[in-house]
Design an enzyme around this catalytic site. Structure first.
Site, PDB file in Angstrom:
ATOM      1  N   HIS A   1       0.850  -1.197   0.000  1.00 32.97           N
ATOM      2  CA  HIS A   1       0.000   0.000   0.000  1.00 32.97           C
ATOM      3  C   HIS A   1       0.879   1.238   0.000  1.00 32.97           C
ATOM      4  CE1 HIS A   1      -4.167  -1.512   1.350  1.00 32.97           C
ATOM      5  NE2 HIS A   1      -3.501  -2.517   0.823  1.00 32.97           N
TER       6      HIS A   1
ATOM      7  N   TYR B   1      -8.902   5.293   7.871  1.00 30.37           N
ATOM      8  CA  TYR B   1      -8.994   5.616   9.297  1.00 30.37           C
ATOM      9  C   TYR B   1     -10.058   6.692   9.412  1.00 30.37           C
ATOM     10  CZ  TYR B   1      -4.568   3.177  10.275  1.00 30.37           C
ATOM     11  OH  TYR B   1      -3.586   2.232  10.424  1.00 30.37           O
TER      12      TYR B   1
ATOM     13  N   PRO C   1      -3.307   0.149  19.007  1.00 29.92           N
ATOM     14  CA  PRO C   1      -3.036  -0.294  17.632  1.00 29.92           C
ATOM     15  C   PRO C   1      -3.256   0.749  16.529  1.00 29.92           C
ATOM     16  CG  PRO C   1      -5.051  -1.285  18.474  1.00 29.92           C
ATOM     17  CD  PRO C   1      -4.436  -0.562  19.615  1.00 29.92           C
TER      18      PRO C   1
ATOM     19  N   LYS D   1       1.788  -0.239  15.124  1.00 28.16           N
ATOM     20  CA  LYS D   1       3.212  -0.317  15.457  1.00 28.16           C
ATOM     21  C   LYS D   1       3.626  -1.532  16.291  1.00 28.16           C
ATOM     22  CE  LYS D   1       4.938   3.078  13.340  1.00 28.16           C
ATOM     23  NZ  LYS D   1       4.509   2.443  12.094  1.00 28.16           N
TER      24      LYS D   1
ATOM     25  N   TYR E   1       4.457   6.276   9.952  1.00 26.31           N
ATOM     26  CA  TYR E   1       3.577   5.148   9.627  1.00 26.31           C
ATOM     27  C   TYR E   1       4.341   4.059   8.867  1.00 26.31           C
ATOM     28  CZ  TYR E   1      -0.770   2.760   8.553  1.00 26.31           C
ATOM     29  OH  TYR E   1      -1.773   1.823   8.471  1.00 26.31           O
TER      30      TYR E   1
HETATM   31  P1  FAD Z   1       2.940 -12.027  21.258  1.00 25.80           P
HETATM   32  O1  FAD Z   1       2.473 -12.038  19.870  1.00 25.80           O
HETATM   33  O2  FAD Z   1       1.954 -11.729  22.342  1.00 25.80           O
HETATM   34  O3  FAD Z   1       3.615 -13.429  21.525  1.00 25.80           O
HETATM   35  C1  FAD Z   1       3.946 -13.884  22.815  1.00 25.80           C
HETATM   36  C2  FAD Z   1       3.919 -15.388  22.842  1.00 25.80           C
HETATM   37  O4  FAD Z   1       4.340 -15.831  24.125  1.00 25.80           O
HETATM   38  C3  FAD Z   1       2.527 -15.949  22.619  1.00 25.80           C
HETATM   39  O5  FAD Z   1       2.551 -16.943  21.629  1.00 25.80           O
HETATM   40  C4  FAD Z   1       2.145 -16.493  23.985  1.00 25.80           C
HETATM   41  O6  FAD Z   1       1.270 -17.617  23.885  1.00 25.80           O
HETATM   42  C5  FAD Z   1       3.491 -16.866  24.546  1.00 25.80           C
HETATM   43  N1  FAD Z   1       3.514 -16.909  26.003  1.00 25.80           N
HETATM   44  C6  FAD Z   1       2.898 -16.082  26.884  1.00 25.80           C
HETATM   45  N2  FAD Z   1       3.139 -16.456  28.132  1.00 25.80           N
HETATM   46  C7  FAD Z   1       3.936 -17.529  28.065  1.00 25.80           C
HETATM   47  C8  FAD Z   1       4.515 -18.372  29.041  1.00 25.80           C
HETATM   48  N3  FAD Z   1       4.294 -18.161  30.341  1.00 25.80           N
HETATM   49  N4  FAD Z   1       5.299 -19.392  28.647  1.00 25.80           N
HETATM   50  C9  FAD Z   1       5.517 -19.607  27.322  1.00 25.80           C
HETATM   51  N5  FAD Z   1       4.973 -18.851  26.342  1.00 25.80           N
HETATM   52  C10 FAD Z   1       4.194 -17.834  26.724  1.00 25.80           C
HETATM   53  N6  FAD Z   1      -0.891  -4.611  16.645  1.00 25.80           N
HETATM   54  C11 FAD Z   1      -1.114  -3.927  15.549  1.00 25.80           C
HETATM   55  O7  FAD Z   1      -0.204  -3.271  15.054  1.00 25.80           O
HETATM   56  N7  FAD Z   1      -2.360  -3.973  14.948  1.00 25.80           N
HETATM   57  C12 FAD Z   1      -3.389  -4.735  15.479  1.00 25.80           C
HETATM   58  O8  FAD Z   1      -4.462  -4.804  14.929  1.00 25.80           O
HETATM   59  C13 FAD Z   1      -3.179  -5.453  16.657  1.00 25.80           C
HETATM   60  N8  FAD Z   1      -4.159  -6.199  17.202  1.00 25.80           N
HETATM   61  C14 FAD Z   1      -3.921  -6.874  18.374  1.00 25.80           C
HETATM   62  C15 FAD Z   1      -4.932  -7.635  18.991  1.00 25.80           C
HETATM   63  C16 FAD Z   1      -4.711  -8.297  20.198  1.00 25.80           C
HETATM   64  C17 FAD Z   1      -5.822  -9.098  20.844  1.00 25.80           C
HETATM   65  C18 FAD Z   1      -3.438  -8.201  20.808  1.00 25.80           C
HETATM   66  C19 FAD Z   1      -3.184  -8.909  22.124  1.00 25.80           C
HETATM   67  C20 FAD Z   1      -2.429  -7.462  20.182  1.00 25.80           C
HETATM   68  C21 FAD Z   1      -2.644  -6.784  18.966  1.00 25.80           C
HETATM   69  N9  FAD Z   1      -1.640  -6.031  18.315  1.00 25.80           N
HETATM   70  C22 FAD Z   1      -1.882  -5.342  17.200  1.00 25.80           C
HETATM   71  C23 FAD Z   1      -0.287  -5.978  18.781  1.00 25.80           C
HETATM   72  C24 FAD Z   1       0.605  -7.008  18.072  1.00 25.80           C
HETATM   73  O9  FAD Z   1      -0.180  -8.111  17.694  1.00 25.80           O
HETATM   74  C25 FAD Z   1       1.672  -7.341  19.074  1.00 25.80           C
HETATM   75  O10 FAD Z   1       2.452  -6.165  19.267  1.00 25.80           O
HETATM   76  C26 FAD Z   1       2.571  -8.507  18.635  1.00 25.80           C
HETATM   77  O11 FAD Z   1       1.845  -9.706  18.702  1.00 25.80           O
HETATM   78  C27 FAD Z   1       3.795  -8.575  19.534  1.00 25.80           C
HETATM   79  O12 FAD Z   1       4.501  -9.758  19.287  1.00 25.80           O
HETATM   80  P2  FAD Z   1       5.257 -10.503  20.451  1.00 25.80           P
HETATM   81  O13 FAD Z   1       5.926 -11.656  19.819  1.00 25.80           O
HETATM   82  O14 FAD Z   1       6.056  -9.526  21.233  1.00 25.80           O
HETATM   83  O15 FAD Z   1       4.119 -10.981  21.468  1.00 25.80           O
HETATM   84  C1  DHB Z   2      -4.721  -3.191  10.914  1.00 20.61           C
HETATM   85  C2  DHB Z   2      -4.504  -3.037  12.264  1.00 20.61           C
HETATM   86  C3  DHB Z   2      -4.133  -1.809  12.762  1.00 20.61           C
HETATM   87  O1  DHB Z   2      -3.920  -1.652  14.068  1.00 20.61           O
HETATM   88  C4  DHB Z   2      -3.983  -0.720  11.917  1.00 20.61           C
HETATM   89  O2  DHB Z   2      -3.634   0.480  12.448  1.00 20.61           O
HETATM   90  C5  DHB Z   2      -4.203  -0.884  10.566  1.00 20.61           C
HETATM   91  C6  DHB Z   2      -4.570  -2.128  10.066  1.00 20.61           C
HETATM   92  C7  DHB Z   2      -5.114  -4.521  10.397  1.00 20.61           C
HETATM   93  O3  DHB Z   2      -5.224  -5.442  11.221  1.00 20.61           O
HETATM   94  O4  DHB Z   2      -5.317  -4.677   9.188  1.00 20.61           O
END
Ligand code: FAD
Ligand code: DHB
Length: 392
Positions: free
Chosen positions: A72, A196, A288, A292, A380
């Site tokens: 995009h 948005y 979100p 980021k 962004y």
């Molecule tokens: P995570 O993806 O949370 O991975 C952590 C992993 O550790 C998981 O698999 C978990 O099961 C595992 N874990 C936890 N505790 C333990 C334990 N005790 N022992 C072993 N393993 C464990 N960001 C955006 O930019 N746009 C979005 O739309 C967006 N939507 C989101 C929706 C939700 C519900 C959530 C929770 C987050 C969202 N985010 C979004 C943020 C983005 O998804 C996260 O920043 C990203 O997943 C971070 O990655 P990570 O690997 O640090 O953590």
């Molecule tokens: C999506 C999620 C976001 O948080 C955002 O700012 C834009 C797009 C998505 O899941 O597509």
């Protein structure tokens, strides 16, 4: 069991770290509490910054993203009855975003780690980090994993950050008075780009996953339950908040998944305690709106990979010692951007008429000033990475 880097969590941070370390000849074991199916199906983020796309491509896991991801070159800000495009190709030439679901990145990384003989243990109970100042090890389900360092990639609700003694971390936090309801629908996107939309009924976001699948988000009350939101109510609210410009009609279709996310800003400093290094959501959360969270997790593990490679190549802990400060510079920039996008586009119950005027005035500025639009665009698509290596 022994390894060089014990990684807790098979989210994007833990899996990418394990993959990048392998390419540098560094051994790791990933311990994940959930099943492989669970982590591969969890619907979350969708926007990959240029730097995230680059690292996936350069490290050889970008093939499916290149085939199926959607590049995009702009986004639309919609408010006050009009749409305003922020054109990346003009404001930040050569930089763009790619829309590709987080769970697709997770699937690609798991497949590659397993093909490379990597060790990811799923369904691991009771992971606990120990002896963080020297000779660290992890215990889980009656087993023990000794390692040189532990990478806490276990997300916001993980065990690594809470294992750091009280008083060590400084916590910075803000909770927002709303949540996001997200849906995936089996219907072609209603526009080519992300929208948005700020409306007096609250924020709405039009996004997508493929030419057949749309992703939408709605600002909802913080205590909302999915039970309050039958399909008809979701579509009615999306129409009310997005069909605010002439000629735009939302295409509806079956909803195939729904989720609720709290909106929070959070930073724990430093991102290190002894031989434990925190990365991704384990150390920081952003609302979100700026897309980021996932991109910050990727930036952290790139810095951590360089620092660990430097340690094993030279014996020097210089880059590891700089890890937290290096990451936090980017983290705080993203904190500000995410907070700014959130306050710009959501409605706040506490807002008075003055607050609403300020919001519209600022939106007018962002969409009419080249400088302000460039600020939005460069944040962004993602600022360049500071690896922490000393500059000449
Ligand atoms: P995570 O993806 O949370 O991975 C952590 C992993 O550790 C998981 O698999 C978990 O099961 C595992 N874990 C936890 N505790 C333990 C334990 N005790 N022992 C072993 N393993 C464990 N960001 C955006 O930019 N746009 C979005 O739309 C967006 N939507 C989101 C929706 C939700 C519900 C959530 C929770 C987050 C969202 N985010 C979004 C943020 C983005 O998804 C996260 O920043 C990203 O997943 C971070 O990655 P990570 O690997 O640090 O953590
Ligand atoms: C999506 C999620 C976001 O948080 C955002 O700012 C834009 C797009 C998505 O899941 O597509």
């Amino acid at each position: 069991m022994r390894t060089q880097v014990g990684i807790v969590g098979a989210g994007p941070a833990g899996l990418l770290l394990s993959h990048l370390l392998h390419l540098r000849g560094i051994d790791s074991v990933v311990l994940e509490a959930r099943s492989r199916e669970y982590v591969e199906q969890r619907v979350r983020a969708g926007v990959l910054e240029q730097g995230t796309v680059d690292v996936l491509n350069e490290s050889g896991v970008g093939e499916r993203m290149r085939a199926e991801g959607l590049p995009h070159h702009g986004i639309e800000l919609r408010y006050g009855g009009a749409g305003h495009r922020i054109p990346f190709e003009r404001l930040v030439p050569g930089r763009a975003i790619t829309v590709y679901g987080q769970q697709e990145v997770v699937k690609d990384l798991i497949a590659r780690r397993l093909a490379d003989g990597g060790k990811i243990l799923f369904d691991v109970p009771d992971v606990a980090p120990h002896s963080l100042q020297a000779d660290p090890y992890l215990t889980f389900g009656g087993e023990r994993l000794d390692c040189d360092v532990i990478a806490g990639c276990d997300g916001f609700h993980g065990v690594c950050r809470p294992s750091i003694p009280d008083g060590v971390l400084s916590i910075f936090q803000r909770d927002y008075p709303f949540a996001w309801l997200g849906i995936l629908a089996r219907v072609p996107p209603s526009a080519e780009e992300l929208i948005y939309s700020r409306s007096d009924r609250g924020f709405a976001l039009h996004s997508m996953r493929s030419p057949e699948i749309s992703r939408f988000y709605l600002q909802v009350p913080p205590d909302a339950s999915l039970d309050d939101w039958p399909d008809e109510r979701i579509w009615a609210e999306l129409r009310a908040r997005l069909e605010t410009v002439p000629g735009f009609a939302l295409t509806e279709g079956p909803i195939i998944s729904r989720d609720l996310s709290a909106m929070r800003s959070f930073v724990a400093e430093p991102m290190r305690y002894g031989r434990l290094y925190l990365a991704g959501d384990a150390a920081h959360i952003v609302p979100p709106t700026g897309a980021k969270g996932l991109n910050l997790a990727v930036a952290d593990v790139r810095v951590l990979t360089e620092a660990l490679a430097h340690l094993y190549a030279t014996g020097s802990t210089d880059l590891l010692d700089a890890y937290s400060a290096t990451c936090l510079k980017r983290v705080w920039r993203a904190q500000h951007f995410s907070w700014w996008m959130t306050t710009l586009l959501h409605t706040f119950d506490t807002d008075d008429a003055y607050g609403r005027r300020l919001q519209t005035s600022h939106l007018d500025y962002v969409t009419s000033s080249e400088a302000a639009a460039t600020t939005l665009a460069e944040n962004y698509v993602g600022l360049p990475l500071d690896s922490g290596a000393p500059r000449d």
